[in-house]
Design an enzyme around this catalytic site. Structure first.
Site, PDB file in Angstrom:
ATOM      1  N   SER A  72      44.943  33.029  28.175  1.00 52.41           N
ATOM      2  CA  SER A  72      44.642  32.767  29.578  1.00 52.41           C
ATOM      3  C   SER A  72      43.262  32.110  29.699  1.00 52.41           C
ATOM      4  CB  SER A  72      44.758  34.063  30.380  1.00 52.41           C
ATOM      5  OG  SER A  72      44.847  33.806  31.764  1.00 52.41           O
ATOM      6  N   ASP A 120      56.284  34.073  33.460  1.00 50.58           N
ATOM      7  CA  ASP A 120      54.865  34.112  33.829  1.00 50.58           C
ATOM      8  C   ASP A 120      54.693  33.648  35.282  1.00 50.58           C
ATOM      9  OD1 ASP A 120      52.069  33.879  33.980  1.00 50.58           O
ATOM     10  OD2 ASP A 120      51.900  33.088  31.944  1.00 50.58           O
ATOM     11  N   HIS A 150      52.879  37.088  31.550  1.00 50.36           N
ATOM     12  CA  HIS A 150      51.602  36.453  31.211  1.00 50.36           C
ATOM     13  C   HIS A 150      50.942  37.044  29.959  1.00 50.36           C
ATOM     14  CE1 HIS A 150      48.271  33.840  32.285  1.00 50.36           C
ATOM     15  NE2 HIS A 150      47.410  34.842  32.278  1.00 50.36           N
TER      16      HIS A 150
END
Length: 270
Positions: free
Chosen positions: A91, A217, A245
């Site tokens: 991320s 996600d 995610h």
């Protein structure tokens, strides 16, 4: 006074002699810390020395007075990483890894990003991304309630995963393990996610790049895969099914297989 550097640990490889091991650095995402990677570290130690790092103001890392920018985070991690290493970033940590690869390509042997897009917010020429007003709303709520917003964001990380309840509980447990992150680091991280656009960086990277996406996600939609594929000059994308995610938490074995397949295909490990 010595410059503040991030908290980090390096673990010796278990499956090969230390002299034969390569290095990999794991970089976590917004609001969490290195413990989030615990489920995949043993598999990586089969071939690598593993360095984990807490980004400034998160986990056990101090927060210097510098402006909290992507460039600052990249410099902080470059300061503690081995001379040459593979990078694996999740991320926000994926953006940090890409920025490090652009700044120091001679030191970065490969990049794996996880649930990362070169641009996290949608634009007229970049549709498969989170709407900018959603991230703006998170920032607005964050100013009113730091902890509550962080917990809600962690729940969004897991939304859609086949193991959603278990994943959410794990992330909350990890969040509180080291105490809450510094509010300035959290707000700076949100600004980085809102403002960063590395679409021009990806094609310039000479090292192999793997970008891993989660099928469900809600932060970096799987549809972003098709958009990033033309931007990767040396590497590929991978989709992990039934996860959101945090694929390395939801399906650690499947995730590490995808990473090792990439390493083998590019002759980075044998």
């Amino acid at each position: 006074m010595p410059k503040l550097i991030p908290f980090h640990n390096t673990y010796k490889a278990t499956g090969v002699a230390d002299a034969d091991a390569q290095d990999v650095v794991l970089i976590h995402g917004w609001g969490l810390h290195a413990i989030v990677f615990d489920d995949i570290v043993p598999a990586l130690l089969e071939r690598f020395r593993v360095t984990v790092v807490d980004l400034p103001g998160m986990g056990q890392s101090p927060l210097p007075n510098d402006d909290y920018t992507l460039d600052f985070l990249a410099d902080q991690v470059l300061a503690i990483m081995p001379k040459n290493a593979h990078l694996l970033g999740w991320s926000l940590g994926g953006l940090v890894a890409l920025a490090m690869a652009e700044k120091a390509p001679q030191r970065v042997q490969s990049v794996v990003t996880v649930a990362t897009s070169p641009r996290f917010t949608a634009a007229a020429d970049w549709e498969p991304a989170m709407k900018a007003d959603i991230l703006a709303k998170f920032a607005e709520l964050f100013d009113e309630d730091h902890e509550g917003t962080l917990v809600r964001f962690l729940a969004l990380n897991c939304k859609g995963s086949a193991a959603m309840r278990e994943d959410t509980a794990r992330l909350k447990e990890i969040l509180y393990f080291c105490g809450l992150p510094a509010p300035r680091a959290l707000r700076g991280g949100l600004d980085i996610l809102r403002d960063t656009d590395l679409r021009s960086t990806l094609p310039s990277l000479p090292m192999p790049v793997l970008m891993v996406f989660g099928e469900h996600d809600h932060i970096v939609p799987a549809a972003a895969m098709a958009a990033v594929e033309p931007l990767i000059q040396n590497g590929r994308t991978a989709l992990i099914e039934q996860v959101a995610h945090v694929p390395f938490l939801s399906a650690p074995d499947t995730f590490t297989r995808a990473v090792y397949d990439f390493y083998r295909d590019h002759q980075l490990v044998h």
